[in-house]
Design a protein around this motif. Structure first.
Motif, mmCIF file in Angstrom:
data_model
loop_
_atom_site.group_PDB
_atom_site.id
_atom_site.type_symbol
_atom_site.label_atom_id
_atom_site.label_comp_id
_atom_site.label_asym_id
_atom_site.label_seq_id
_atom_site.Cartn_x
_atom_site.Cartn_y
_atom_site.Cartn_z
ATOM 1 N N ARG A 171 0.830 -1.205 0.000
ATOM 2 C CA ARG A 171 0.000 0.000 0.000
ATOM 3 C C ARG A 171 0.866 1.257 0.000
ATOM 4 N N THR A 172 1.920 1.255 0.796
ATOM 5 C CA THR A 172 2.811 2.409 0.818
ATOM 6 C C THR A 172 3.534 2.562 -0.516
ATOM 7 N N ARG A 173 3.993 1.454 -1.074
ATOM 8 C CA ARG A 173 4.659 1.534 -2.379
ATOM 9 C C ARG A 173 3.699 2.075 -3.441
ATOM 10 N N ASP A 174 2.458 1.650 -3.381
ATOM 11 C CA ASP A 174 1.463 2.132 -4.331
ATOM 12 C C ASP A 174 1.206 3.632 -4.134
ATOM 13 N N LEU A 175 1.083 4.040 -2.886
ATOM 14 C CA LEU A 175 0.874 5.464 -2.589
ATOM 15 C C LEU A 175 1.996 6.313 -3.183
ATOM 16 N N LEU A 176 3.244 5.933 -2.939
ATOM 17 C CA LEU A 176 4.377 6.748 -3.367
ATOM 18 C C LEU A 176 4.609 6.668 -4.865
ATOM 19 N N ALA A 177 4.181 5.589 -5.482
ATOM 20 C CA ALA A 177 4.303 5.495 -6.937
ATOM 21 C C ALA A 177 3.332 6.419 -7.645
ATOM 22 N N HIS A 178 2.240 6.788 -6.961
ATOM 23 C CA HIS A 178 1.193 7.568 -7.611
ATOM 24 C C HIS A 178 0.924 8.905 -6.920
ATOM 25 N N SER A 179 1.789 9.309 -5.996
ATOM 26 C CA SER A 179 1.572 10.565 -5.276
ATOM 27 C C SER A 179 2.913 11.225 -4.994
ATOM 28 N N ARG A 180 2.864 12.522 -4.841
ATOM 29 C CA ARG A 180 3.959 13.272 -4.244
ATOM 30 C C ARG A 180 3.428 13.887 -2.961
ATOM 31 N N LEU A 181 4.118 13.626 -1.873
ATOM 32 C CA LEU A 181 3.687 14.092 -0.561
ATOM 33 C C LEU A 181 4.653 15.184 -0.108
ATOM 34 N N TYR A 182 4.124 16.367 0.123
ATOM 35 C CA TYR A 182 4.936 17.524 0.503
ATOM 36 C C TYR A 182 4.645 17.883 1.950
ATOM 37 N N PHE A 183 5.692 18.000 2.758
ATOM 38 C CA PHE A 183 5.559 18.318 4.183
ATOM 39 C C PHE A 183 6.303 19.620 4.467
ATOM 40 N N ASN A 184 5.556 20.660 4.803
ATOM 41 C CA ASN A 184 6.170 21.899 5.297
ATOM 42 C C ASN A 184 6.406 21.677 6.789
ATOM 43 N N ILE A 185 7.645 21.371 7.139
ATOM 44 C CA ILE A 185 7.918 20.805 8.462
ATOM 45 C C ILE A 185 7.552 21.759 9.586
ATOM 46 N N THR A 186 7.978 22.991 9.501
ATOM 47 C CA THR A 186 7.478 24.008 10.428
ATOM 48 C C THR A 186 7.300 25.295 9.636
ATOM 49 N N ALA A 187 6.067 25.720 9.500
ATOM 50 C CA ALA A 187 5.766 26.943 8.765
ATOM 51 C C ALA A 187 6.171 28.185 9.535
ATOM 52 N N ASN A 188 6.393 28.035 10.831
ATOM 53 C CA ASN A 188 6.675 29.196 11.681
ATOM 54 C C ASN A 188 7.771 28.858 12.690
ATOM 55 N N PRO A 189 9.011 28.734 12.247
ATOM 56 C CA PRO A 189 10.086 28.393 13.189
ATOM 57 C C PRO A 189 10.300 29.458 14.255
ATOM 58 N N ASP A 190 10.071 30.734 13.927
ATOM 59 C CA ASP A 190 10.225 31.784 14.937
ATOM 60 C C ASP A 190 9.320 31.499 16.132
ATOM 61 N N GLY A 191 8.037 31.233 15.842
ATOM 62 C CA GLY A 191 7.082 30.973 16.914
ATOM 63 C C GLY A 191 7.335 29.656 17.611
ATOM 64 N N ARG A 192 7.816 28.647 16.872
ATOM 65 C CA ARG A 192 8.115 27.353 17.494
ATOM 66 C C ARG A 192 9.181 27.519 18.571
ATOM 67 N N ILE A 193 10.210 28.262 18.245
ATOM 68 C CA ILE A 193 11.309 28.469 19.189
ATOM 69 C C ILE A 193 10.843 29.299 20.384
ATOM 70 N N ALA A 194 10.115 30.383 20.103
ATOM 71 C CA ALA A 194 9.731 31.327 21.158
ATOM 72 C C ALA A 194 8.481 30.914 21.913
ATOM 73 N N GLY A 195 7.752 29.918 21.406
ATOM 74 C CA GLY A 195 6.503 29.531 22.045
ATOM 75 C C GLY A 195 5.405 30.551 21.843
ATOM 76 N N THR A 196 5.392 31.217 20.687
ATOM 77 C CA THR A 196 4.389 32.233 20.382
ATOM 78 C C THR A 196 3.560 31.808 19.184
ATOM 79 N N ARG A 197 2.354 32.272 19.147
ATOM 80 C CA ARG A 197 1.465 32.007 18.018
ATOM 81 C C ARG A 197 2.021 32.650 16.738
ATOM 82 N N ALA A 198 2.595 33.832 16.880
ATOM 83 C CA ALA A 198 3.010 34.643 15.747
ATOM 84 C C ALA A 198 4.473 34.423 15.394
ATOM 85 N N ASN A 199 4.870 35.003 14.262
ATOM 86 C CA ASN A 199 6.273 34.959 13.854
ATOM 87 C C ASN A 199 7.035 36.114 14.485
#
Length: 857
Positions: A209-237
């Motif tokens: 199933r995984t091989r089939d998924l990857l053969a027919h899909s591209r999966l894009y992961f934006n790992i952290t859209a807001n690294p500023d807020g991740r580091i600071a513990g804030t909602r905002a950038n």
């Protein structure tokens, strides 16, 4: 935290899902119903804390984007690169939760790339705080030729959808794009960790199933859209922006990076991982639904995927009694209103205009931020974070399973979105017939619009300066959002009108007509549709950005002398000989003025509020015109008051602080705390207050220092906070009246003063304010229009009948006098209403340079 009211649930559709193969990554657990729960949102819509963002973050956001690895020509997968490590940061707020700190992400991504040939990492840009933004792609390997074929098919889907719908190559070989966006709110951490775990599992899973998924899909992961807020513990950038409110404006580099992913990858499915709503909230949403979407296709796919995610989350086995976790909920089914998809400012709603047909905000259940972060023991925080990570992971896995099983219909429906736009086909209203299998569809869910045939944006006149910078900015913004724009090579007639050479034309027969219309249309007044809105309800660039935008309801563009453009024509122009006049009706013009003042150019204020530059400074004017793309016209006017570089102390919202810096003002953020700590006023010319400064809570020394400053300097105030300081300092004799605090939108105005000279006849309001009881010497600069001033948005009276648009009609919205200007509107709101910015600039110059507004012309 803002809470919407609990309402009766819609009927629940019971669906049985087939279990996936045991041991596979892609499990689809059995269905489980959700009890109705109140939907909530975190974070006030109206900012009430003073911004503290450093100037460096604004400079980084305003700079031209750097070249990134996603902007290169198509090449095969994997696309490996070794990421240099970031310095270890023991202050990263993720650590307390047992989650991945930002500095550990680059080493983790390096390790994931070494696991095989499925994982690629690209850097899509940098955050406002200077941190790298990582996009991970997971797919089966592709040669360069295969990658180019995928790109060719992607372009065919958008640009020739009728052909794409018949393409056997697309049906057989196109890889369905999926976008998982994590951590757009920095203190909603766990989506990042769930994404990293999912990538690791996908990299090593051996099942069919995984091989089939990857053969027919591209999966894009934006790992952290807001690294500023991740580091600071804030909602905002780092600039204080809620990035999930910025998609229409795209003021921040993180938002622009996400926008580019949407354009380049064209996902059919999107997850935006958030927190915290218990039970887990999974969109689609309650009404009102955005009227520019192809909502029948969007609802069909989003609801089906939501059911799978609900089942997967509930099948984790968490219970209210043992784990504190409530069953998942789907707002469309379980709630009546309060969590809408009306504005395109949120990630999933914006994605719909780029062909995403299943898009979801997913709110994981257990709060670990804000007061919980500070007050709960580490052990409990880590337990909650582990639960949240598992819930986010389940949502991702269920979505990938849905994509594997329904990829053909997902791509077909994306093609249909673009086909309708290109053909000018009518929208299809949702109903039980048009969207079978979705329960509870009623008339309250039907939102459609009538698309005009086209929009015309006259170019303005760079020699007379009328609206030319605004038109150029608007056109470039449309192009950045993948809206097609043409330009007339000679005068032409359309629908009985003649338009000049150089006019820009936006043909609404284009694949992304919804994107074009949602940006340019007025919008509508939806006050009577629902009692409460989740966020803003009006945003029209056509009304708020300062350019003339003319809808053409009908007619033919065949034979019109139009050529496609890739950028707006330059506006920069400097007249030959004599003194020069710079209008101050656009933020670019204000920035150009401030750049001249920074150089010591002797500029004077003209009788109409414009800036008069002496002939001797023509060389500096030419450079400013080129840098800021503005024009300096010849003039016989002579200036009065000499202008000087202003030093502004600002207790304002993050959006206002950023807008001031966008206009190149020299700004020092202040607040009650800053003043109480001992602020040196000697370097300040004017004070601008709208948030976070309370005269009553100042210490006695701080209050004396502020009062002494105000005795001889200017004050610009906005909203209730600005009006309160005005009253405490005994400045203007006015009585502020607060409207409904939830009201917001685009309103009609009448401009009557020098501060608002040349401003558009519309402005933006949130929690509108107006002024009555005007005393001697108080001048009305702007008033709300008579009748119903609301053009688009949501503005109801309060229960006692007060605070509505009828009460505001004809009342003063901006007043001035005696070195003070007060705004009851939101001319800098979230850095959005560009055409309104100069009102604030003029107010600052006026109160800083004269004893009264009347003296300034």
């Amino acid at each position: 935290m803002r809470t919407t009211r609990t309402v009766p649930a819609r009927p629940v559709l019971i669906v049985t899902l087939t279990l996936a193969t045991a041991g596979s990554l892609l499990l689809a657990p059995g269905a489980a119903g959700a009890d109705p729960k109140p939907v909530t949102r975190e974070g006030a819509a109206v900012d009430d804390r003073a911004a503290v963002a450093p100037a460096s973050a604004a400079r980084r956001a305003l700079a031209a984007p750097e070249e990134t690895s996603t902007q290169t020509a198509a090449r095969g997968y994997p696309r490996r690169q070794i990421l240099s490590p970031d310095p270890e940061n023991p202050g990263d707020k993720s650590l307390r939760l047992g989650l991945t700190p930002y500095h550990a992400i680059a080493p983790k991504l390096n390790a994931l790339q070494r696991l095989g040939d499925r994982v690629s990492v690209e850097v899509t840009g940098r955050s406002a705080g200077g941190h790298r933004l990582y996009l991970v792609t997971v797919t089966a390997p592709e040669t360069t030729g295969q990658a180019r074929a995928q790109e060719r098919m992607r372009e065919l889907i958008e640009n020739a959808p009728a052909t794409a719908a018949k393409s056997r190559e697309i049906k057989r070989g196109y890889k369905t794009p999926v976008f998982v966006n994590s951590n757009i709110h920095g203190n909603e951490w766990e989506g990042t960790d769930a994404a990293l775990k999912t990538v690791e599992q996908l990299a090593t899973a051996k099942d069919a199933r995984t091989r089939d998924l990857l053969a027919h899909s591209r999966l894009y992961f934006n790992i952290t859209a807001n690294p500023d807020g991740r580091i600071a513990g804030t909602r905002a950038n780092a600039n204080g922006f809620d990035l999930n409110r910025d998609f229409v404006t795209a003021s921040q580099p993180e938002t622009r990076a996400m926008r580019q992913i949407e354009l380049d990858k064209q996902p059919a499915v999107l997850l935006d991982l958030h927190g915290y709503v218990n039970g887990t909230l999974i969109e689609p949403t309650t009404p009102p639904h955005g009227e520019n979407y192809e909502y029948d296709l969007f609802l069909k796919n989003s609801y089906a995927n939501a059911l799978g995610m609900e089942s997967a989350v509930n099948a984790l086995g968490y219970t209210p009694a043992r784990d504190g976790v409530e069953p998942a909920q789907i707002p469309f089914r379980d709630q009546e209103e309060g969590w809408d998809d009306w504005p395109p400012i949120f990630t999933p709603q914006y994605a719909a205009f780029h062909g995403t047909v299943a898009a979801h905000t997913v709110e994981i259940p257990l709060a670990v931020n804000n007061e919980e972060y500070d007050e709960l023991p580490v052990r409990e925080l880590r337990r909650r974070s582990a639960v949240n990570t598992a819930v986010a992971g389940a949502a991702i896995r269920a979505t990938l399973n849905h994509v594997r099983e329904h990829r053909a219909s997902l791509v077909a429906d994306q093609i249909e979105v673009f086909r309708r736009g290109a053909a000018g086909a009518p929208q299809v209203p949702v109903s039980p017939r048009t969207v079978p299998g979705v329960p509870g569809i009623g008339p309250e869910d039907v939102y459609t619009t009538t698309f005009p045939r086209a929009y015309v944006i006259p170019p303005g006149d760079s020699r007379t300066q009328r609206s030319a910078p605004a038109a150029a900015r608007l056109v470039d913004h449309l192009l950045a959002n993948d809206v097609r724009v043409t330009r007339a090579t000679r005068p032409f007639r359309l629908a009985g009108r003649t338009y000049p050479e150089g006019s820009y034309v936006v043909d609404l027969h284009q694949p992304k007509r919804g994107m074009a219309n949602v940006l340019l249309a007025d919008g509508r007044d939806i006050s009577g549709k629902v009692s409460v809105m989740y966020d803003i309800s009006g945003w029209s660039l056509g009304r708020l950005w300062g350019a003339t935008v003319e809808p053409v309801p009908s007619g033919s563009l065949r034979g019109a002398p139009l050529r496609p453009v890739t950028e707006a024509a330059p506006v920069a122009h400097t007249a030959d000989g004599g003194n020069l006049r710079l209008r101050l009706t656009d933020p670019r013009e204000v920035a150009a003025l401030n750049s001249l003042l920074r150089q010591g150019v002797p500029v004077r204020q003209g009788p109409d509020g414009s800036a008069i530059v002496p002939a001797s400074a023509r060389r500096e004017a030419v450079a400013a015109a080129r840098t800021h793309d503005v024009s300096f016209a010849a003039t016989r006017l002579t200036g009065g008051t000499p202008l000087r570089r202003l030093r502004v102390a600002a207790a304002v919202t993050p959006g206002e602080l950023f807008a001031l810096r966008e206009m190149d003002f020299d700004v020092t953020p202040v607040s009650t705390a800053v003043l109480n700590a001992g602020f040196d006023w000697s370097g300040t010319d004017v004070l601008f207050v709208s948030a976070g400064l309370d005269h009553a809570t100042l210490t006695a020394p701080a209050r004396r220092a502020l009062d002494a400053f105000l005795d001889g300097h200017g004050l610009v105030g906005r909203g209730a906070t600005g009006a309160a300081l005005n009253a405490a300092a005994d400045r203007l004799a006015v009585r502020p009246v607060e409207g409904n605090a939830d009201a917001n939108g685009v309103v009609r105005t009448e401009n009557t003063g020098s501060v608002t000279h040349g401003a558009p006849a519309h402005t933006f309001v949130y929690a509108p304010l107006w002024f009555t009881g005007l005393g001697p010497g108080v001048r009305v600069e702007q008033s709300y229009a008579t009748g119903n001033p609301l053009v688009s948005g949501h503005w109801r009276p309060l229960r006692d009948g007060t605070g509505g648009p009828a009460a505001a009609a004809g009342q003063a919205s901006v007043v001035s006098g005696g070195r003070t200007v007060l705004f009851g509107t939101e001319p800098l709101f979230r850095d959005h209403p560009k055409g309104e910015f100069p009102q604030v600039a003029r107010a600052l110059f006026t109160v800083a340079h004269s004893g009264s507004v009347e003296e300034s012309g």
